[in-house]
Design a protein around this motif. Structure first.
Motif, mmCIF file in Angstrom:
data_model
loop_
_atom_site.group_PDB
_atom_site.id
_atom_site.type_symbol
_atom_site.label_atom_id
_atom_site.label_comp_id
_atom_site.label_asym_id
_atom_site.label_seq_id
_atom_site.Cartn_x
_atom_site.Cartn_y
_atom_site.Cartn_z
ATOM 1 N N CYS A 23 0.882 -1.119 -0.065
ATOM 2 C CA CYS A 23 0.167 0.075 0.020
ATOM 3 C C CYS A 23 0.790 1.192 0.096
ATOM 4 C CB CYS A 23 -0.718 -0.210 1.243
ATOM 5 S SG CYS A 23 -2.307 1.089 0.847
ATOM 6 N N SER A 24 1.895 1.323 0.640
ATOM 7 C CA SER A 24 2.782 2.499 0.870
ATOM 8 C C SER A 24 3.609 2.817 -0.589
ATOM 9 C CB SER A 24 3.714 2.334 1.951
ATOM 10 O OG SER A 24 4.611 1.336 1.553
ATOM 11 N N SER A 45 -3.673 9.961 0.909
ATOM 12 C CA SER A 45 -3.177 10.558 2.489
ATOM 13 C C SER A 45 -2.701 9.549 3.148
ATOM 14 C CB SER A 45 -4.183 11.531 2.705
ATOM 15 O OG SER A 45 -5.349 10.873 3.187
ATOM 16 N N THR A 46 -1.531 9.834 4.048
ATOM 17 C CA THR A 46 -1.170 8.970 4.957
ATOM 18 C C THR A 46 -1.354 9.506 6.173
ATOM 19 O OG1 THR A 46 0.507 8.197 3.190
ATOM 20 C CG2 THR A 46 0.892 7.384 5.607
ATOM 21 N N SER A 47 -1.861 8.529 7.329
ATOM 22 C CA SER A 47 -2.014 8.944 8.615
ATOM 23 C C SER A 47 -0.774 8.715 9.384
ATOM 24 C CB SER A 47 -3.091 8.422 9.391
ATOM 25 O OG SER A 47 -3.245 7.157 9.184
ATOM 26 N N THR A 49 1.665 6.810 12.468
ATOM 27 C CA THR A 49 1.248 5.668 13.151
ATOM 28 C C THR A 49 0.653 6.034 14.546
ATOM 29 O OG1 THR A 49 3.461 6.045 14.259
ATOM 30 C CG2 THR A 49 3.280 4.609 12.383
ATOM 31 N N ALA A 55 0.848 2.906 10.173
ATOM 32 C CA ALA A 55 0.285 4.099 9.709
ATOM 33 C C ALA A 55 -0.916 3.386 8.514
ATOM 34 C CB ALA A 55 1.518 4.895 8.830
ATOM 35 N N LYS A 56 -1.780 4.390 8.267
ATOM 36 C CA LYS A 56 -3.007 4.052 7.417
ATOM 37 C C LYS A 56 -2.890 4.953 6.141
ATOM 38 C CE LYS A 56 -6.310 1.978 10.314
ATOM 39 N NZ LYS A 56 -5.417 0.966 10.801
ATOM 40 N N VAL A 57 -3.195 4.330 5.031
ATOM 41 C CA VAL A 57 -3.304 4.939 3.794
ATOM 42 C C VAL A 57 -4.793 5.228 3.576
ATOM 43 C CG1 VAL A 57 -2.478 5.229 1.494
ATOM 44 C CG2 VAL A 57 -0.818 4.235 3.129
ATOM 45 N N ASN A 58 -4.979 6.247 3.013
ATOM 46 C CA ASN A 58 -6.510 6.673 2.716
ATOM 47 C C ASN A 58 -6.267 6.886 1.152
ATOM 48 O OD1 ASN A 58 -9.161 7.163 2.912
ATOM 49 N ND2 ASN A 58 -9.221 9.423 3.031
ATOM 50 N N SER A 76 -0.513 0.734 5.815
ATOM 51 C CA SER A 76 0.381 1.003 4.897
ATOM 52 C C SER A 76 1.266 -0.116 4.479
ATOM 53 C CB SER A 76 1.421 2.188 4.960
ATOM 54 O OG SER A 76 2.092 2.078 6.391
#
Length: 156
Positions: A23-24, A45-47, A49, A55-58, A76
């Protein structure tokens, strides 16, 4: 002893319609499968950790065939499917009952592609009625195909 119940009449190349990618590693203007549909990434967009360390990817994507908007969120470090996309050009031969007649590079004629709706479909019809020679660009992914663009033929 061979099994008599095996059926080998339909053969496939075995190539998958999708392949995994972390994902990243996905990028804007790339492609990804969101909710089972092949999409072009328009926003990403990445949030940071969080408490549990991921870390999450939107992701926001537009379906490449019907232009619907899809959103998804993914850690991610996880893998997401990326569609195998093939772009090919065909020479326009004719229009019959809303279907385009197209000639491929190898000489094969295809009559199974529907004339696209909207501005592109109108432009194809206008150019064909004006007897212009032009190529139709066809995008194929995950078993779906559609015309996505046109370009003038180079004069020989």
């Amino acid at each position: 002893m061979a099994d008599a119940d095996l059926d080998f009449t339909s053969g496939e190349s075995g190539a998958s319609a999708t392949y995994p990618m972390q994902c990243s590693a996905l990028r804007k203007n790339g492609y990804v499968v969101l909710k089972g549909r092949p999409c072009k990434i328009v926003e990403m967009s990445t949030s940071k950790t969080g408490k549990h360390g991921h870390a999450k990817v939107n992701l926001v994507g537009i379906d490449i065939f019907n232009n619907k908007k899809y959103e998804d969120m993914c850690p991610s470090t996880h893998n997401m499917d990326v569609p195998s996309i093939k772009r090919s050009d065909f020479q326009m031969l004719g229009i019959n009952d809303g279907f385009m007649s197209l000639l491929g590079d190898n000489g094969d004629v295809r009559d199974d592609l529907r004339l696209p709706e909207g501005d592109l479909g109108k432009e194809i019809e206008q150019k064909f009625n004006a007897a212009d020679d032009f190529m139709v660009t066809v995008l194929s992914a995950m078993g779906d195909e559609c015309a996505v663009g046109i370009k003038a033929m180079n004069a020989k």
